[in-house]
Design a protein around this motif. Sequence first.
Motif, PDB file in Angstrom:
ATOM      1  N   UNK A 238      60.939  67.706  25.653  1.00 36.52           N
ATOM      2  CA  UNK A 238      60.650  66.289  25.916  1.00 36.52           C
ATOM      3  C   UNK A 238      59.671  65.702  24.903  1.00 36.52           C
ATOM      4  N   UNK A 239      58.996  66.559  24.170  1.00 32.19           N
ATOM      5  CA  UNK A 239      58.102  66.069  23.112  1.00 32.19           C
ATOM      6  C   UNK A 239      58.915  65.581  21.910  1.00 32.19           C
ATOM      7  N   UNK A 240      60.125  66.141  21.766  1.00 29.99           N
ATOM      8  CA  UNK A 240      60.923  65.879  20.578  1.00 29.99           C
ATOM      9  C   UNK A 240      62.134  64.993  20.817  1.00 29.99           C
ATOM     10  N   UNK A 241      62.654  64.994  22.069  1.00 29.85           N
ATOM     11  CA  UNK A 241      63.884  64.278  22.378  1.00 29.85           C
ATOM     12  C   UNK A 241      63.701  63.402  23.607  1.00 29.85           C
ATOM     13  N   UNK A 242      64.408  62.281  23.652  1.00 28.68           N
ATOM     14  CA  UNK A 242      64.368  61.423  24.832  1.00 28.68           C
ATOM     15  C   UNK A 242      65.064  62.129  25.993  1.00 28.68           C
ATOM     16  N   UNK A 250      67.788  71.786  31.298  1.00 28.24           N
ATOM     17  CA  UNK A 250      66.600  71.959  30.454  1.00 28.24           C
ATOM     18  C   UNK A 250      65.535  70.905  30.729  1.00 28.24           C
ATOM     19  N   UNK A 251      65.632  70.273  31.895  1.00 30.03           N
ATOM     20  CA  UNK A 251      64.587  69.334  32.305  1.00 30.03           C
ATOM     21  C   UNK A 251      64.866  67.886  32.017  1.00 30.03           C
ATOM     22  N   UNK A 252      66.060  67.568  31.475  1.00 29.16           N
ATOM     23  CA  UNK A 252      66.407  66.183  31.188  1.00 29.16           C
ATOM     24  C   UNK A 252      67.288  65.582  32.259  1.00 29.16           C
TER      25      UNK A 252
END
Length: 312
Positions: A238-242, A250-252
């Motif tokens: 989440x630091x790198x991708x929306x 994976x948490x999205x």
Amino acid sequence: MIDEMIIAKKFSQEILDKAEKLKVSIPSVPEKLDSPFFFARFLHANNGDVEKTQKKILQLFEHRKLMGYDKISDLDIFTTVDIGQDCFERFHISQLNYEVTSRNLHVFVQRMDGMDIKEILKIMPLSYVLHSYFMLQENFSRAIAHTERKTGKTSSVVCILDLKGLNLMDFMNPLSGPAQLARLVVMIWAEYFSEHLCKLLLINPPGIISVMWQVTKRLVDPNTAEKLAFLNNVEDLKKYLEVDSIPVEYGGTYRDDTGYADPPEGACKPPKKITKEEYKPQEYIWNENGLLKAPKSKSFSIKAYQTAEYSM
């Protein structure tokens, strides 16, 4: 606070000006690949060398025609081209959804669990995997071109590579099949597609990250190594991708509900299992072509664009 979100590289005015001139010498870019930044991407990868860039582009166009994936749909590349189908069904990979991006970047997922590269190479020629890598990059190129035409801004692909289930020992021996395959794939990436994949995010490493780096350095060149990032925690994606471009697993919030992925939350299609019937004896190919016994083998060292002929 530093914004760590990955964004596509912008090209210098010098590269853009060279790209306009190069476009005149190669006027017929395939429609599916054409975008405002097609030539600039290849020129940047080749340090602005126009002659080298022209040669690489023409080689790529020729490969598309020879392998028969130039005029078919994205899904057909995976399912109807013989070499592509045989290869892709063994790998645990996602599709690219043209309409789901993170800051203009497409997200591709590959998982190592459920597949064994050593066993795959026992039932499939190494060349199949390498040709299929070109086909995969065709898929990337089409998605990038679609987004660049739509937005007028540069695009690229970020790959999430889930290393869970990877047997690290397979890559410790530089002469092993998996290690050789990795080096050849990296070489093709560096030669033709270095600007198509802007970042490789490696998650769930099967060991200490410092050890993983040591293994990785044996397989990739310094320029490629700069595009790799080992993440300590899946949440770091989440630091790198929306979040809407990251699979639910994976948490999205992204799900692939097209019927391709199983489960949809993981966005990937599970690999086809290898059966014992698929392992062929050494003489199989010769028997299929009417020879009862395989002839005595002979080894050749062949450089790029060279040929060798063996008469029995």
